[in-house]
Write a protein that holds these residues in place. Structure first.
Motif, PDB file in Angstrom:
ATOM      1  N   PHE A   1     -19.873  87.834   2.982  1.00 16.94           N
ATOM      2  CA  PHE A   1     -20.769  86.721   3.325  1.00 16.94           C
ATOM      3  C   PHE A   1     -21.537  87.041   4.603  1.00 16.94           C
ATOM      4  O   PHE A   1     -22.746  86.787   4.688  1.00 16.94           O
ATOM      5  CB  PHE A   1     -19.966  85.431   3.488  1.00 16.94           C
ATOM      6  CG  PHE A   1     -20.826  84.221   3.699  1.00 16.94           C
ATOM      7  CD1 PHE A   1     -21.366  83.540   2.622  1.00 16.94           C
ATOM      8  CD2 PHE A   1     -21.104  83.762   4.988  1.00 16.94           C
ATOM      9  CE1 PHE A   1     -22.167  82.416   2.817  1.00 16.94           C
ATOM     10  CE2 PHE A   1     -21.898  82.644   5.184  1.00 16.94           C
ATOM     11  CZ  PHE A   1     -22.443  81.969   4.103  1.00 16.94           C
ATOM     12  N   SER A   2     -20.844  87.592   5.563  1.00 15.81           N
ATOM     13  CA  SER A   2     -21.495  87.964   6.818  1.00 15.81           C
ATOM     14  C   SER A   2     -22.578  89.013   6.587  1.00 15.81           C
ATOM     15  O   SER A   2     -23.707  88.895   7.078  1.00 15.81           O
ATOM     16  CB  SER A   2     -20.456  88.489   7.812  1.00 15.81           C
ATOM     17  OG  SER A   2     -21.073  88.988   8.980  1.00 15.81           O
TER      18      SER A   2
ATOM     19  N   VAL B   1     -18.308  72.135  -9.342  1.00 15.38           N
ATOM     20  CA  VAL B   1     -18.961  73.096 -10.232  1.00 15.38           C
ATOM     21  C   VAL B   1     -20.062  72.361 -10.973  1.00 15.38           C
ATOM     22  O   VAL B   1     -19.803  71.368 -11.665  1.00 15.38           O
ATOM     23  CB  VAL B   1     -17.966  73.705 -11.238  1.00 15.38           C
ATOM     24  CG1 VAL B   1     -18.679  74.715 -12.156  1.00 15.38           C
ATOM     25  CG2 VAL B   1     -16.802  74.369 -10.520  1.00 15.38           C
ATOM     26  N   ASN B   2     -21.288  72.814 -10.804  1.00 12.49           N
ATOM     27  CA  ASN B   2     -22.446  72.192 -11.466  1.00 12.49           C
ATOM     28  C   ASN B   2     -22.502  70.681 -11.223  1.00 12.49           C
ATOM     29  O   ASN B   2     -22.843  69.896 -12.114  1.00 12.49           O
ATOM     30  CB  ASN B   2     -22.424  72.479 -12.972  1.00 12.49           C
ATOM     31  CG  ASN B   2     -22.516  73.963 -13.281  1.00 12.49           C
ATOM     32  OD1 ASN B   2     -23.029  74.737 -12.482  1.00 12.49           O
ATOM     33  ND2 ASN B   2     -22.015  74.363 -14.434  1.00 12.49           N
TER      34      ASN B   2
ATOM     35  N   TYR C   1     -16.791  77.214   1.656  1.00 10.77           N
ATOM     36  CA  TYR C   1     -18.093  77.890   1.697  1.00 10.77           C
ATOM     37  C   TYR C   1     -19.191  77.017   1.114  1.00 10.77           C
ATOM     38  O   TYR C   1     -20.342  77.061   1.587  1.00 10.77           O
ATOM     39  CB  TYR C   1     -18.022  79.238   0.979  1.00 10.77           C
ATOM     40  CG  TYR C   1     -17.664  80.357   1.929  1.00 10.77           C
ATOM     41  CD1 TYR C   1     -18.643  80.986   2.690  1.00 10.77           C
ATOM     42  CD2 TYR C   1     -16.359  80.772   2.087  1.00 10.77           C
ATOM     43  CE1 TYR C   1     -18.321  82.001   3.587  1.00 10.77           C
ATOM     44  CE2 TYR C   1     -16.018  81.783   2.968  1.00 10.77           C
ATOM     45  CZ  TYR C   1     -17.003  82.390   3.715  1.00 10.77           C
ATOM     46  OH  TYR C   1     -16.690  83.391   4.609  1.00 10.77           O
ATOM     47  N   GLN C   2     -18.875  76.227   0.096  1.00  6.98           N
ATOM     48  CA  GLN C   2     -19.869  75.283  -0.409  1.00  6.98           C
ATOM     49  C   GLN C   2     -20.299  74.316   0.687  1.00  6.98           C
ATOM     50  O   GLN C   2     -21.486  74.008   0.829  1.00  6.98           O
ATOM     51  CB  GLN C   2     -19.294  74.508  -1.601  1.00  6.98           C
ATOM     52  CG  GLN C   2     -19.145  75.333  -2.868  1.00  6.98           C
ATOM     53  CD  GLN C   2     -18.491  74.555  -4.003  1.00  6.98           C
ATOM     54  OE1 GLN C   2     -17.710  73.624  -3.761  1.00  6.98           O
ATOM     55  NE2 GLN C   2     -18.791  74.921  -5.236  1.00  6.98           N
ATOM     56  N   THR C   3     -19.331  73.861   1.467  1.00 11.34           N
ATOM     57  CA  THR C   3     -19.625  72.954   2.572  1.00 11.34           C
ATOM     58  C   THR C   3     -20.463  73.645   3.639  1.00 11.34           C
ATOM     59  O   THR C   3     -21.428  73.078   4.169  1.00 11.34           O
ATOM     60  CB  THR C   3     -18.319  72.423   3.192  1.00 11.34           C
ATOM     61  OG1 THR C   3     -17.548  71.785   2.176  1.00 11.34           O
ATOM     62  CG2 THR C   3     -18.603  71.445   4.313  1.00 11.34           C
ATOM     63  N   LEU C   4     -20.099  74.888   3.959  1.00 10.16           N
ATOM     64  CA  LEU C   4     -20.844  75.642   4.959  1.00 10.16           C
ATOM     65  C   LEU C   4     -22.293  75.844   4.524  1.00 10.16           C
ATOM     66  O   LEU C   4     -23.226  75.630   5.316  1.00 10.16           O
ATOM     67  CB  LEU C   4     -20.172  77.005   5.190  1.00 10.16           C
ATOM     68  CG  LEU C   4     -20.910  77.983   6.121  1.00 10.16           C
ATOM     69  CD1 LEU C   4     -21.102  77.373   7.505  1.00 10.16           C
ATOM     70  CD2 LEU C   4     -20.149  79.301   6.206  1.00 10.16           C
ATOM     71  N   ILE C   5     -22.475  76.236   3.264  1.00 11.25           N
ATOM     72  CA  ILE C   5     -23.832  76.493   2.775  1.00 11.25           C
ATOM     73  C   ILE C   5     -24.663  75.218   2.753  1.00 11.25           C
ATOM     74  O   ILE C   5     -25.854  75.225   3.089  1.00 11.25           O
ATOM     75  CB  ILE C   5     -23.768  77.151   1.381  1.00 11.25           C
ATOM     76  CG1 ILE C   5     -23.261  78.596   1.514  1.00 11.25           C
ATOM     77  CG2 ILE C   5     -25.129  77.133   0.699  1.00 11.25           C
ATOM     78  CD1 ILE C   5     -23.013  79.288   0.196  1.00 11.25           C
ATOM     79  N   SER C   6     -24.030  74.091   2.385  1.00 12.25           N
ATOM     80  CA  SER C   6     -24.779  72.828   2.353  1.00 12.25           C
ATOM     81  C   SER C   6     -25.269  72.439   3.744  1.00 12.25           C
ATOM     82  O   SER C   6     -26.278  71.739   3.879  1.00 12.25           O
ATOM     83  CB  SER C   6     -23.911  71.718   1.761  1.00 12.25           C
ATOM     84  OG  SER C   6     -22.849  71.383   2.636  1.00 12.25           O
TER      85      SER C   6
ATOM     86  N   ASP D   1     -28.628  80.234  -0.329  1.00 11.65           N
ATOM     87  CA  ASP D   1     -28.483  79.782  -1.711  1.00 11.65           C
ATOM     88  C   ASP D   1     -27.006  79.824  -2.104  1.00 11.65           C
ATOM     89  O   ASP D   1     -26.336  80.854  -1.955  1.00 11.65           O
ATOM     90  CB  ASP D   1     -29.286  80.710  -2.636  1.00 11.65           C
ATOM     91  CG  ASP D   1     -29.319  80.225  -4.079  1.00 11.65           C
ATOM     92  OD1 ASP D   1     -28.517  79.340  -4.438  1.00 11.65           O
ATOM     93  OD2 ASP D   1     -30.133  80.755  -4.851  1.00 11.65           O
ATOM     94  N   GLU D   2     -26.485  78.704  -2.630  1.00  9.58           N
ATOM     95  CA  GLU D   2     -25.073  78.636  -3.018  1.00  9.58           C
ATOM     96  C   GLU D   2     -24.723  79.659  -4.091  1.00  9.58           C
ATOM     97  O   GLU D   2     -23.566  80.070  -4.214  1.00  9.58           O
ATOM     98  CB  GLU D   2     -24.721  77.227  -3.509  1.00  9.58           C
ATOM     99  CG  GLU D   2     -23.244  77.055  -3.807  1.00  9.58           C
ATOM    100  CD  GLU D   2     -22.890  75.631  -4.194  1.00  9.58           C
ATOM    101  OE1 GLU D   2     -22.102  75.464  -5.144  1.00  9.58           O
ATOM    102  OE2 GLU D   2     -23.375  74.693  -3.537  1.00  9.58           O
ATOM    103  N   ASN D   3     -25.706  80.097  -4.872  1.00  9.67           N
ATOM    104  CA  ASN D   3     -25.433  81.078  -5.930  1.00  9.67           C
ATOM    105  C   ASN D   3     -24.905  82.401  -5.385  1.00  9.67           C
ATOM    106  O   ASN D   3     -24.349  83.211  -6.140  1.00  9.67           O
ATOM    107  CB  ASN D   3     -26.689  81.323  -6.771  1.00  9.67           C
ATOM    108  CG  ASN D   3     -27.064  80.111  -7.605  1.00  9.67           C
ATOM    109  OD1 ASN D   3     -26.186  79.403  -8.091  1.00  9.67           O
ATOM    110  ND2 ASN D   3     -28.353  79.851  -7.751  1.00  9.67           N
TER     111      ASN D   3
END
Length: 262
Positions: free
Chosen positions: A31-32, A63-64, A83-88, A95-97
């Motif tokens: 990720f880094s 998920v979706n 990580y979903q929280t971090l990206i948001s 991009d979460e993808n």
């Protein structure tokens, strides 16, 4: 006694806590590298987010757009949710993808650690009934891990996609409301249902470690279900099985064997 057991793999036969550690370390590094965020900053933010997640019983892995399991279900789910929280929080700058690629690229770094007693458990099972492993993991890695445990002639159905919602499904209701659960549970998981449709519920039991991923669909379809305890099992899931004649919560492999022999 059932004739067939559909057995989950990760967390049910393996020690996910120990297996995940090197893979999640690699995840942070990837990720880094791919976002340019300094590694020490990534680690600090993820640990801070995780501490908030574990204190929130409603937190879930999305998920979706659908919450498919508790955020604390296992280390991979917790890491993904963090990580979903971090990206948001990056307001679209990341991009979460990106997480899909990182997950697949970090998985080969996971260790192979079976739960204590896994081999004896399989030995005892195979003397009494047929076993089929049904797993979200790919087939070949699971077959390889089984070879490390012993030469077990167990068929593996991989890529079960138990975590994939199908909101357009006409075969199952979208949600089921269960007493004590912090939110409705997504039932419409078409791919997993199609696998289960290949087995007769009257002669088949299903065993796994995460209720919402492994067991809610087979329970709804009339299968016997067995949940094996982990350090992350929510108390409301344990309570859910009580008083249901086709359900069982097993504190150990020995518990599970005694139940399956009935």
């Amino acid at each position: 006694m059932p004739d067939i057991l559909l057995l989950d793999f990760d967390g049910t036969l393996t020690d996910t806590e120990k297996e995940a550690s090197p893979a999640l370390e690699k995840w942070d590094e990837l990720f880094s590298e791919r976002t340019g965020m300094p590694l020490n900053e990534v680690k600090k933010k993820i640990e801070r987010i995780k501490s908030k997640i574990v204190s929130d019983p409603k937190a879930g892995w999305t998920v979706n757009g659908y919450v498919m399991a508790p955020a604390t279900a296992d280390p991979y789910v917790l890491h993904t949710t963090a990580y979903q929280t971090l990206i948001s929080s990056t307001a679209g700058r990341i991009d979460e993808n990106i997480l899909t690629g990182i997950f697949h690229d970090s998985c080969p770094f996971s260790a192979t650690v079976f739960r204590e007693g896994a081999a004896n458990f399989l030995d005892a099972l195979l003397q009494k009934l047929s076993v089929v492993i049904v797993t979200n993991s790919s087939t070949e890695p699971v077959e390889g891990k089984l070879m490390k445990l012993g030469n077990y002639p167990i068929p593996v159905i991989g890529n079960a996609k138990k975590y994939v919602p199908d909101p357009a499904s006409v075969f199952l209701p979208k949600y089921v409301h269960l007493e004590g659960f912090p939110r409705p549970v997504v039932l419409a998981r078409r791919h997993y249902k199609e696998i289960l449709d290949g087995f007769n519920p009257k002669e088949t039991a299903v065993m796994g470690d995460i209720y919402e991923l492994d067991l809610v669909v087979p329970e709804f379809l009339g299968f016997r279900v067995v949940q094996i305890a982990t350090s992350n099992t929510p108390s409301y899931e344990i309570q859910h099985h009580r008083g249901r004649p086709r359900n069982f919560f097993a504190a150990s492999y020995s518990d599970a064997l005694r139940h399956l022999e009935k």
